[in-house]
Every structure is written in structure tokens, then in C-alpha cells.
Design a protein around this motif. Structure first.
Motif, PDB file in Angstrom:
ATOM      1  N   GLY A  35       0.804  -1.220   0.000  1.00  0.00           N
ATOM      2  CA  GLY A  35       0.000   0.000   0.000  1.00  0.00           C
ATOM      3  C   GLY A  35       0.833   1.265   0.000  1.00  0.00           C
ATOM      4  N   GLY A  36       0.162   2.365   0.271  1.00  0.00           N
ATOM      5  CA  GLY A  36       0.819   3.670   0.312  1.00  0.00           C
ATOM      6  C   GLY A  36       0.112   4.549   1.309  1.00  0.00           C
ATOM      7  N   ASN A  37       0.027   5.840   1.020  1.00  0.00           N
ATOM      8  CA  ASN A  37      -0.618   6.752   1.963  1.00  0.00           C
ATOM      9  C   ASN A  37      -2.134   6.791   1.781  1.00  0.00           C
ATOM     10  OD1 ASN A  37       0.405   8.188  -0.486  1.00  0.00           O
ATOM     11  ND2 ASN A  37      -0.807   9.873   0.334  1.00  0.00           N
ATOM     12  N   ASN A  38      -2.678   5.753   1.129  1.00  0.00           N
ATOM     13  CA  ASN A  38      -4.132   5.554   1.129  1.00  0.00           C
ATOM     14  C   ASN A  38      -4.566   4.811   2.381  1.00  0.00           C
ATOM     15  OD1 ASN A  38      -2.762   3.243   0.266  1.00  0.00           O
ATOM     16  ND2 ASN A  38      -4.448   2.518  -0.998  1.00  0.00           N
ATOM     17  N   ALA A  39      -3.586   4.319   3.145  1.00  0.00           N
ATOM     18  CA  ALA A  39      -3.878   3.611   4.391  1.00  0.00           C
ATOM     19  C   ALA A  39      -3.818   4.585   5.558  1.00  0.00           C
ATOM     20  CB  ALA A  39      -2.878   2.479   4.602  1.00  0.00           C
ATOM     21  N   GLY A  40      -4.298   4.135   6.712  1.00  0.00           N
ATOM     22  CA  GLY A  40      -4.230   4.972   7.905  1.00  0.00           C
ATOM     23  C   GLY A  40      -4.203   4.139   9.163  1.00  0.00           C
ATOM     24  N   HIS A  41      -3.238   4.403  10.035  1.00  0.00           N
ATOM     25  CA  HIS A  41      -3.160   3.744  11.336  1.00  0.00           C
ATOM     26  C   HIS A  41      -3.286   4.813  12.414  1.00  0.00           C
ATOM     27  CE1 HIS A  41      -1.980  -0.065   9.655  1.00  0.00           C
ATOM     28  NE2 HIS A  41      -0.888   0.422   9.118  1.00  0.00           N
ATOM     29  N   THR A  42      -4.067   4.557  13.428  1.00  0.00           N
ATOM     30  CA  THR A  42      -4.168   5.465  14.567  1.00  0.00           C
ATOM     31  C   THR A  42      -3.731   4.727  15.820  1.00  0.00           C
ATOM     32  OG1 THR A  42      -6.007   6.662  13.554  1.00  0.00           O
ATOM     33  CG2 THR A  42      -5.670   6.958  15.921  1.00  0.00           C
ATOM     34  N   VAL A  43      -2.794   5.324  16.557  1.00  0.00           N
ATOM     35  CA  VAL A  43      -2.328   4.761  17.819  1.00  0.00           C
ATOM     36  C   VAL A  43      -2.455   5.843  18.888  1.00  0.00           C
ATOM     37  CG1 VAL A  43      -0.376   3.758  19.064  1.00  0.00           C
ATOM     38  CG2 VAL A  43      -0.712   3.222  16.653  1.00  0.00           C
ATOM     39  N   VAL A  44      -3.021   5.481  20.044  1.00  0.00           N
ATOM     40  CA  VAL A  44      -3.166   6.423  21.150  1.00  0.00           C
ATOM     41  C   VAL A  44      -2.182   6.039  22.243  1.00  0.00           C
ATOM     42  CG1 VAL A  44      -4.722   7.408  22.870  1.00  0.00           C
ATOM     43  CG2 VAL A  44      -5.591   6.806  20.603  1.00  0.00           C
ATOM     44  N   VAL A  45      -1.277   6.966  22.580  1.00  0.00           N
ATOM     45  CA  VAL A  45      -0.260   6.731  23.610  1.00  0.00           C
ATOM     46  C   VAL A  45      -0.343   7.855  24.638  1.00  0.00           C
ATOM     47  CG1 VAL A  45       2.198   6.423  24.080  1.00  0.00           C
ATOM     48  CG2 VAL A  45       1.238   5.599  21.932  1.00  0.00           C
ATOM     49  N   ASN A  46      -0.547   7.480  25.898  1.00  0.00           N
ATOM     50  CA  ASN A  46      -0.649   8.468  26.976  1.00  0.00           C
ATOM     51  C   ASN A  46      -1.654   9.566  26.655  1.00  0.00           C
ATOM     52  OD1 ASN A  46       1.365   7.099  28.438  1.00  0.00           O
ATOM     53  ND2 ASN A  46       2.987   8.222  27.360  1.00  0.00           N
ATOM     54  N   GLY A  47      -2.771   9.163  26.088  1.00  0.00           N
ATOM     55  CA  GLY A  47      -3.829  10.116  25.773  1.00  0.00           C
ATOM     56  C   GLY A  47      -3.624  10.900  24.498  1.00  0.00           C
ATOM     57  N   GLU A  48      -2.473  10.732  23.838  1.00  0.00           N
ATOM     58  CA  GLU A  48      -2.195  11.440  22.593  1.00  0.00           C
ATOM     59  C   GLU A  48      -2.426  10.520  21.408  1.00  0.00           C
ATOM     60  OE1 GLU A  48       0.994  14.260  22.008  1.00  0.00           O
ATOM     61  OE2 GLU A  48       1.718  13.836  24.019  1.00  0.00           O
ATOM     62  N   SER A  49      -3.102  11.050  20.396  1.00  0.00           N
ATOM     63  CA  SER A  49      -3.414  10.268  19.212  1.00  0.00           C
ATOM     64  C   SER A  49      -2.412  10.563  18.105  1.00  0.00           C
ATOM     65  CB  SER A  49      -4.829  10.605  18.727  1.00  0.00           C
ATOM     66  OG  SER A  49      -5.144   9.880  17.571  1.00  0.00           O
ATOM     67  N   TYR A  50      -1.896   9.492  17.511  1.00  0.00           N
ATOM     68  CA  TYR A  50      -0.950   9.617  16.405  1.00  0.00           C
ATOM     69  C   TYR A  50      -1.553   8.913  15.184  1.00  0.00           C
ATOM     70  CZ  TYR A  50       2.495  10.764  20.028  1.00  0.00           C
ATOM     71  OH  TYR A  50       3.174  11.335  21.076  1.00  0.00           O
ATOM     72  N   ALA A  51      -1.672   9.643  14.083  1.00  0.00           N
ATOM     73  CA  ALA A  51      -2.201   9.066  12.847  1.00  0.00           C
ATOM     74  C   ALA A  51      -1.075   8.965  11.825  1.00  0.00           C
ATOM     75  CB  ALA A  51      -3.337   9.923  12.299  1.00  0.00           C
ATOM     76  N   MET A  52      -0.799   7.739  11.389  1.00  0.00           N
ATOM     77  CA  MET A  52       0.217   7.495  10.376  1.00  0.00           C
ATOM     78  C   MET A  52      -0.436   6.952   9.114  1.00  0.00           C
ATOM     79  SD  MET A  52       2.081   7.508  13.308  1.00  0.00           S
ATOM     80  CE  MET A  52       1.919   5.894  14.040  1.00  0.00           C
ATOM     81  N   HIS A  53       0.020   7.454   7.970  1.00  0.00           N
ATOM     82  CA  HIS A  53      -0.542   7.012   6.702  1.00  0.00           C
ATOM     83  C   HIS A  53       0.464   6.220   5.886  1.00  0.00           C
ATOM     84  CE1 HIS A  53      -3.912   9.723   7.514  1.00  0.00           C
ATOM     85  NE2 HIS A  53      -2.998  10.591   7.892  1.00  0.00           N
ATOM     86  N   LEU A  54       1.727   6.507   6.062  1.00  0.00           N
ATOM     87  CA  LEU A  54       2.774   5.871   5.273  1.00  0.00           C
ATOM     88  C   LEU A  54       3.829   5.214   6.154  1.00  0.00           C
ATOM     89  CD1 LEU A  54       3.740   5.385   2.389  1.00  0.00           C
ATOM     90  CD2 LEU A  54       4.830   7.629   2.428  1.00  0.00           C
ATOM     91  N   LEU A  55       4.124   5.847   7.261  1.00  0.00           N
ATOM     92  CA  LEU A  55       5.113   5.283   8.180  1.00  0.00           C
ATOM     93  C   LEU A  55       4.528   4.078   8.916  1.00  0.00           C
ATOM     94  CD1 LEU A  55       6.424   8.617   9.732  1.00  0.00           C
ATOM     95  CD2 LEU A  55       7.709   7.109   8.211  1.00  0.00           C
TER      96      LEU A  55
END
Length: 428
Positions: A35-55
Motif C-alpha cells: 500500500g501507500g498513503n491511502n492507508a491509515g493507522h491510529t495509535v493512542v499513547v498516553n492520551g495522545e493520538s498519532y495518525a500514520m498514513h505511510l510510516l
């Protein structure tokens, strides 16, 4: 030590980032393989949300080396924007490795994606418009631009770009009434990223295989999911790559004998973005309740997701084709408050019962779900940390899904936070 694949078992957005995060600091490499940056992962760490599309989602693991494999298509502008956003938040991304054989999404790929989808009308696929499909098309047609090409002579890069845009310019001018693409401008843009990219470029197959030889844990992160696979998904409403377990091998250069675990991620209900068949889709108040309660909006596009009850046939088919050793069930907490929960256990297609997904795509499009009503629960389960902490009805729901899907459920997500998980079996 193991090679572990984490992949989606439905139509994407199952919460692969959360499952990846559960493996914590026991992982030495986290690898995106498709895939590529058409994907999306969301991870919540210590109350902070991180959205990654390519990494890789595992880039938040300070002890692991993040890798982008050859099976990924890379939009360099997106890559560096994403890296810079994480750097601003204090995340160290300096250890990122990028395959020299990965293909690059050029400006003309995004242009072609948008114009062809717009003109497709009723035949549109529902792409994200990020240029993913056209880039994979060029790859198969052997006119793609790879990471290593940026470090060849300017003359050779220019020749490859010209070869790639020749037919595209004919289409743009004569069919779509658009301006032709200038090779010089494309080359300039691509080369503007070369100096920053160069230290990351690596022979990733050798890196990963040497890591496995040394007893390291390598985690392969799939983008999208089984039923969006170009070979095994609900074609033609699929992505342009192989997010299946086999794609982890071709997308990284690691052989199948190095894979020890295949973990399928399944949401406790079902969602889908874009066009295509979806037997359990709910176009009513229940569907809207799932969407609102579950926050079902695309990480990459922001589009509202189509929602429906859990479809056991969909997950079971993925378990068979990918050889799941485990399932990680996410968002079980969203179902709290329901008196009963429908689970699709079969389809009715023109009066004929199907206990497995039909092989004919037309039959799937005409399928009516046959539901089994499972008792629900009203307790808040977001604080559960062991299987015994869950209400009996929630445990029974999990056990029934396990029976229907044919693979053991080893982990359960009960909230967005890193710590909000119930682990039944170790994923390593």
C-alpha cells in the motif's frame, strides 16, 4: 525469534495499529510491506493520538527499527510531512529505513488517479485519489520510478519520467482535456527530496533477513485488509496491492519459511470505506449509532465509514486464506449497552443458504445476511485488563466469534488507549 504478520481480516480500519502497539518493546523491526498513503493507522499513547498514513505504526516504538519495504509505493512529500509532524511532537524518526526498490508516487500518478475516477461515473471504485493505483499500474507495466532511480544520473531519471508520461499526456490532452505533464518539472520535484532520502535507503531484504538470523523479532504491518487484496478481495472494489500474508513476503524480500505468526485483526463489528459489496451494511439508526459511537470516519480521507454487524463469513475466509494463528478483536467496548447483538453466520442468496463466502462476486453482491442473536451487555468494559474482567455476555460473544471464525482470539481491544487491551494469549 519470530517473524510476525499483522493484517486486517475485513475491509480495513480494523485497528492494526493498536494490535501492533501491544507487542511493545519486544519488537526489533516494524515493517510496512504494501500500500501507500491511502492507508491509515491510529495509535493512542498516553492520551495522545498519532495518525500514520505511510510510516509503520511501530515507529512510535523507540527500540524498533522502522522499515518501508519494496512493496510500498511512496509519496515523498507525504513521507517527509509525516516525519516532520512526528519530529515536532518529540518522536525520533532518524532510524527509518526505506527500500531502494520501492516505487515512487509522482505528481502525474495523482493527476491520473483523480481524472480517471472522476470520469468513471457509476463505475468508480472509490479510490482515495492519492495516486496509488496508477503507481502500481506503472510498476506492472515496467515504467515505474523507484527510489534508487533518484540516485542515478539526471539524464537517466529524465528518460524514465518521459517514458512514463508519454501515453498519459496523450490521454490527458485528447480524452480528459487537461494540460500535458512536463518531464522537467517532475524531475525537479523528485530530485528535491533526494538528499534527505539518501541516508535512509537500504537493502531491506538483507537487513531483515540478517535480523531474523540474529534472533530479532520482525513485525510486518499490513495496510488495508484481506478483502481489499487485488487477488483475493471483492474485486474490482479493491486496492492495487497485496495486503495479505503472502504480500508480506513479496513486499519485503523475506521468505515464507521465516514467518511464525499471522495475526488477523478484526473489528467487533464491520466497516468499509468506498464502493463494493457489504452484506451486513446497516443503512438505518443502528448503522448510524455504530458510526457515531465508534468514531467511524476515515483516518486518511475523513469519509464516513459504512457500518454493519459482525460478518463471520468475511473473517473466516481471511483466516483460511492467510493461515491465521491468532485473531486480535478490536473495539469490543463499542458494543456495550446493547440488549442483543446480531452476528452474521450465513448468507441467503436467492433462497440458497451459504455457510461460507460465495466464490462468485455476483452472489456476494446479492447476499442477504442470516443473523444469530447473541446476548449483549450493559457494563462499561473499558477498564477490563483480563478476560475474567469482562461480563459473561461479552466473554460469550468473543467465544462465539472464535468458533465461527476458526482461529483463536488472543487479544481484545476495549478502548483507544495503548493500555486498554485484554490479552488472552501472548502474541509472540
Amino acid at each position: 525469534m519470530p517473524g510476525i504478520i499483522v493484517m486486517g481480516s475485513q475491509w480495513g480500519d480494523e485497528g492494526k495499529g493498536k494490535a501492533t502497539d501491544q507487542l511493545g518493546d519486544r519488537v526489533d523491526f516494524t515493517v510496512r510491506y504494501s500500500g501507500g498513503n491511502n492507508a491509515g493507522h491510529t495509535v493512542v499513547v498516553n492520551g495522545e493520538s498519532y495518525a500514520m498514513h505511510l510510516l509503520p505504526a511501530g515507529i512510535l516504538n523507540e527500540k524498533a527499527t522502522p522499515v518501508i519495504g519494496n512493496g510500498v509505493v511512496i509519496d515523498l512529500s507525504v513521507l517527509f510531512e509525516e516525519m516532520d509532524a512526528l519530529i515536532e511532537r518529540g518522536v525520533d524518526v532518524s532510524n527509518l529505513k526505506v527500500s531502494s526498490a520501492a516505487h515512487i508516487i509522482a505528481p502525474y500518478h495523482r493527476t491520473m488517479d483523480k481524472v480517471t475516477e472522476r470520469f468513471a461515473g457509476k463505475r468508480r471504485i472509490g479510490t482515495t485519489g492519492r495516486g496509488i493505483g496508477p503507481t502500481y499500474s506503472d510498476k506492472i507495466n515496467r515504467i515505474g520510478i523507484r527510489v534508487q532511480d533518484l540516485f542515478d544520473s539526471r539524464e537517466n531519471l529524465h528518460a524514465k519520467v518521459e517514458a512514463a508520461i508519454d501515453q498519459k499526456n496523450q490521454l490527458l490532452a485528447k480524452v480528459y482535456n487537461r494540460r500535458a505533464i512536463e518531464a522537467d518539472r517532475v524531475v525537479e520535484e523528485l530530485l528535491s527530496y533526494a538528499d534527505r532520502l539518501k541516508p535512509m535507503v537500504t537493502d531491506t531484504p538483507r537487513l531483515l533477513n540478517e535480523g531474523l538470523d540474529a534472533g530479532k523479532v520482525v513485525l510486518f504491518e499490513g495496510a488495508q485488509a484481506h478483502h481489499l487484496d487485488v487477488d483475493h478481495g471483492t474485486y474490482p472494489y479493491v486496492t492495487s496491492s497485496n495486503p495479505t500474508a503472502g504480500g508480506a513476503c513479496t513486499g519485503t524480500g523475506v521468505g515464507p519459511t521465516r514467518i511464525d505468526r499471522v495475526i488477523g485483526i478484526a473489528k467487533a463489528y464491520t466497516t468499509r470505506v468506498g464502493e463494493g459489496p457489504f452484506p451486513t451494511e446497516l443503512n438505518d439508526e443502528a448503522g448510524e449509532w455504530l458510526r457515531t459511537t465508534g468514531g467511524e470516519f476515515g483516518v486518511t480521507t475523513g469519509r464516513p465509514r459504512r457500518c454493519g454487524w459482525f460478518d463471520a463469513l468475511v473473517v473466516e475466509a481471511a483466516a483460511v486464506a492467510n493461515g491465521f494463528t491468532d485473531i486480535f478483536l478490536t473495539k469490543l467496548d463499542i458494543l456495550s449497552g446493547l440488549d442483543t447483538i446480531p452476528v452474521c453466520v450465513a448468507y441467503d442468496v436467492n433462497g440458497v443458504r451459504h455457510d461460507h463466502m460465495p466464490m462468485n462476486q455476483r452472489d456476494l453482491a446479492m447476499a442477504t445476511p442470516i443473523y444469530e442473536e447473541v446476548p449483549g451487555w450493559h457494563e462499561d468494559i473499558s477498564g477490563a485488563r483480563s478476560f475474567e474482567d469482562l461480563p459473561i455476555a461479552a466473554r460469550d460473544y468473543v467465544k462465539r466469534l472464535e468458533e465461527l471464525c476458526g482461529a483463536r482470539i488472543s487479544g481484545i481491544g476495549v478502548g483507544p488507549g495503548r493500555e486498554q487491551a485484554v490479552m488472552i494469549n501472548d502474541l509472540l
